[in-house]
Structure formats: C-alpha cells, structure tokens
Design a protein around this motif. Sequence first.
Motif, PDB file in Angstrom:
ATOM      1  N   PRO A  79       0.822  -1.228   0.000  1.00  0.00           N
ATOM      2  CA  PRO A  79       0.000   0.000   0.000  1.00  0.00           C
ATOM      3  C   PRO A  79       0.848   1.268   0.000  1.00  0.00           C
ATOM      4  O   PRO A  79       0.495   2.259  -0.636  1.00  0.00           O
ATOM      5  N   LEU A  80       1.982   1.222   0.680  1.00  0.00           N
ATOM      6  CA  LEU A  80       2.836   2.406   0.745  1.00  0.00           C
ATOM      7  C   LEU A  80       3.466   2.715  -0.609  1.00  0.00           C
ATOM      8  O   LEU A  80       3.654   3.873  -0.960  1.00  0.00           O
ATOM      9  N   ARG A  81       3.754   1.694  -1.364  1.00  0.00           N
ATOM     10  CA  ARG A  81       4.393   1.886  -2.670  1.00  0.00           C
ATOM     11  C   ARG A  81       3.459   2.557  -3.681  1.00  0.00           C
ATOM     12  O   ARG A  81       3.921   3.099  -4.681  1.00  0.00           O
ATOM     13  N   ASP A  82       2.157   2.539  -3.417  1.00  0.00           N
ATOM     14  CA  ASP A  82       1.199   3.171  -4.335  1.00  0.00           C
ATOM     15  C   ASP A  82       1.037   4.671  -4.089  1.00  0.00           C
ATOM     16  O   ASP A  82       0.422   5.365  -4.901  1.00  0.00           O
ATOM     17  N   ILE A  83       1.583   5.187  -3.005  1.00  0.00           N
ATOM     18  CA  ILE A  83       1.384   6.597  -2.650  1.00  0.00           C
ATOM     19  C   ILE A  83       2.026   7.553  -3.655  1.00  0.00           C
ATOM     20  O   ILE A  83       1.377   8.520  -4.081  1.00  0.00           O
ATOM     21  N   THR A 125      12.414  16.081   4.352  1.00  0.00           N
ATOM     22  CA  THR A 125      12.562  14.646   4.091  1.00  0.00           C
ATOM     23  C   THR A 125      11.432  14.092   3.227  1.00  0.00           C
ATOM     24  O   THR A 125      11.437  12.912   2.900  1.00  0.00           O
ATOM     25  N   PHE A 126      10.476  14.938   2.826  1.00  0.00           N
ATOM     26  CA  PHE A 126       9.336  14.460   2.059  1.00  0.00           C
ATOM     27  C   PHE A 126       9.777  13.880   0.714  1.00  0.00           C
ATOM     28  O   PHE A 126       9.332  12.800   0.322  1.00  0.00           O
ATOM     29  N   ALA A 127      10.650  14.576   0.020  1.00  0.00           N
ATOM     30  CA  ALA A 127      11.109  14.112  -1.292  1.00  0.00           C
ATOM     31  C   ALA A 127      11.836  12.770  -1.147  1.00  0.00           C
ATOM     32  O   ALA A 127      11.612  11.839  -1.934  1.00  0.00           O
ATOM     33  N   GLU A 128      12.669  12.676  -0.151  1.00  0.00           N
ATOM     34  CA  GLU A 128      13.408  11.424   0.074  1.00  0.00           C
ATOM     35  C   GLU A 128      12.447  10.291   0.449  1.00  0.00           C
ATOM     36  O   GLU A 128      12.608   9.157  -0.008  1.00  0.00           O
ATOM     37  N   SER A 129      11.432  10.609   1.237  1.00  0.00           N
ATOM     38  CA  SER A 129      10.455   9.590   1.629  1.00  0.00           C
ATOM     39  C   SER A 129       9.680   9.082   0.424  1.00  0.00           C
ATOM     40  O   SER A 129       9.445   7.875   0.292  1.00  0.00           O
ATOM     41  N   LEU A 130       9.273   9.982  -0.479  1.00  0.00           N
ATOM     42  CA  LEU A 130       8.565   9.545  -1.679  1.00  0.00           C
ATOM     43  C   LEU A 130       9.459   8.689  -2.563  1.00  0.00           C
ATOM     44  O   LEU A 130       9.013   7.692  -3.135  1.00  0.00           O
ATOM     45  N   ALA A 131      10.732   9.063  -2.681  1.00  0.00           N
ATOM     46  CA  ALA A 131      11.674   8.259  -3.464  1.00  0.00           C
ATOM     47  C   ALA A 131      11.843   6.885  -2.833  1.00  0.00           C
ATOM     48  O   ALA A 131      11.893   5.869  -3.538  1.00  0.00           O
ATOM     49  N   LEU A 141      11.797   0.434   3.918  1.00  0.00           N
ATOM     50  CA  LEU A 141      10.454   0.958   4.177  1.00  0.00           C
ATOM     51  C   LEU A 141       9.972   0.630   5.581  1.00  0.00           C
ATOM     52  O   LEU A 141       9.161   1.370   6.139  1.00  0.00           O
ATOM     53  N   THR A 142      10.430  -0.462   6.159  1.00  0.00           N
ATOM     54  CA  THR A 142      10.006  -0.779   7.527  1.00  0.00           C
ATOM     55  C   THR A 142      10.571   0.229   8.524  1.00  0.00           C
ATOM     56  O   THR A 142       9.994   0.422   9.590  1.00  0.00           O
ATOM     57  N   ARG A 143      11.698   0.870   8.187  1.00  0.00           N
ATOM     58  CA  ARG A 143      12.283   1.878   9.078  1.00  0.00           C
ATOM     59  C   ARG A 143      11.696   3.268   8.833  1.00  0.00           C
ATOM     60  O   ARG A 143      11.896   4.175   9.619  1.00  0.00           O
ATOM     61  N   LEU A 144      10.943   3.423   7.762  1.00  0.00           N
ATOM     62  CA  LEU A 144      10.353   4.714   7.401  1.00  0.00           C
ATOM     63  C   LEU A 144       9.154   5.014   8.309  1.00  0.00           C
ATOM     64  O   LEU A 144       8.380   4.127   8.640  1.00  0.00           O
ATOM     65  N   ASP A 145       9.009   6.278   8.699  1.00  0.00           N
ATOM     66  CA  ASP A 145       7.844   6.699   9.485  1.00  0.00           C
ATOM     67  C   ASP A 145       6.669   6.888   8.523  1.00  0.00           C
ATOM     68  O   ASP A 145       6.387   7.998   8.065  1.00  0.00           O
ATOM     69  N   ALA A 146       6.000   5.790   8.214  1.00  0.00           N
ATOM     70  CA  ALA A 146       4.942   5.794   7.200  1.00  0.00           C
ATOM     71  C   ALA A 146       3.765   6.667   7.621  1.00  0.00           C
ATOM     72  O   ALA A 146       3.154   7.328   6.777  1.00  0.00           O
ATOM     73  N   ALA A 147       3.443   6.685   8.899  1.00  0.00           N
ATOM     74  CA  ALA A 147       2.313   7.490   9.363  1.00  0.00           C
ATOM     75  C   ALA A 147       2.556   8.973   9.089  1.00  0.00           C
ATOM     76  O   ALA A 147       1.643   9.702   8.662  1.00  0.00           O
ATOM     77  N   ALA A 148       3.789   9.429   9.291  1.00  0.00           N
ATOM     78  CA  ALA A 148       4.114  10.841   9.028  1.00  0.00           C
ATOM     79  C   ALA A 148       4.055  11.141   7.533  1.00  0.00           C
ATOM     80  O   ALA A 148       3.574  12.203   7.124  1.00  0.00           O
TER      81      ALA A 148
END
Length: 164
Positions: A79-83, A125-131, A141-148
Amino acid sequence: MSLVSDLEQLRELPSPPMPSLWPQTWGWALVLTLLLVLVVAGLLFWRQRRKTNAYRDAALAELDVLEAQWRRDPVSTAPLRDIPELLKRAVLNRPGNPAPELARMGGPDWQGELQRMAATPLSETFAESLADLAYASDETLTRLDAAAVIAECRQWLETHHDPV
C-alpha cells in the motif's frame, strides 16, 4: 315592530376575501427575484467547486484505503508503494490542461513541482520519503515513518493549489 322581529331580520355578514400571499408592491417582487438569483448562483458555484475538487476527493479516498490497508498489515509495503503514483495521478487529473512535461517529470524536478503546489512548505525529508516509497527495498520501508509520510501526503492533497 318589536325587538324580536328586528333581530330575526339580522343576517350574518359575509367574510372578507383572504388576503393574497403574493407581495403587493414591486419592491418585494424585486427582493424575491434577487434572493432567487443569489440562491441559484450559490448552487452553481457549489456545483462547480465540487466538480473542480472531485479529483482531490477521489485521491483522498484512495489514500484512506491505502492507509487502512497499511494499518491492517504494517509489515506489508505494497500500500505504501502506491502513494507516489497516487500523488502523480492527482496532479495529472486536476482540472485544466496539465502541462505535458508533468507526466514525464521525475526526481528533483517532480519534487520541486510538488513543493511549488504545496500551500505550506513540505518537510525536507518528504522528497526522500517519496523516493524511498517508490524505489527502496522493503527493509528500508520498515524503518520509514509511514504514518508521518501519509499525514503529509494527506495535507498536500487537501491544500495544494496550481502554481502561478
């Protein structure tokens, strides 16, 4: 003649006609006409605004679905990869004719476009998070703060505007 015979000659007076409910002066007709015009204009404005924001509402609904899937199974990264794709579709589906180069845009140019469209500055960090969502491994991705990231994507979808 007696009083009794005089009373017998009395008849009940007819009731006066009911007053008209329609205004009697042209001023009230003008007020009603203006009120009707304002109501119609308000409804047309509301309808146009709904039509204009339909893409935004659809994107927010899809983000809700992706977030619910992720919360049910936080280990799954699908689901996160579809964002990132969702954000790109939201930009391309907005009213008007998006520039054709937006569809081909990627990397820093795409991130800059998202930043220009944002009503409030996006986090650094938004650009890096989307990348990461698009290209990083599942372990990353498991270390990423997905909720934020989801919250920031939601804020962007709710408040973005066309850059001038």
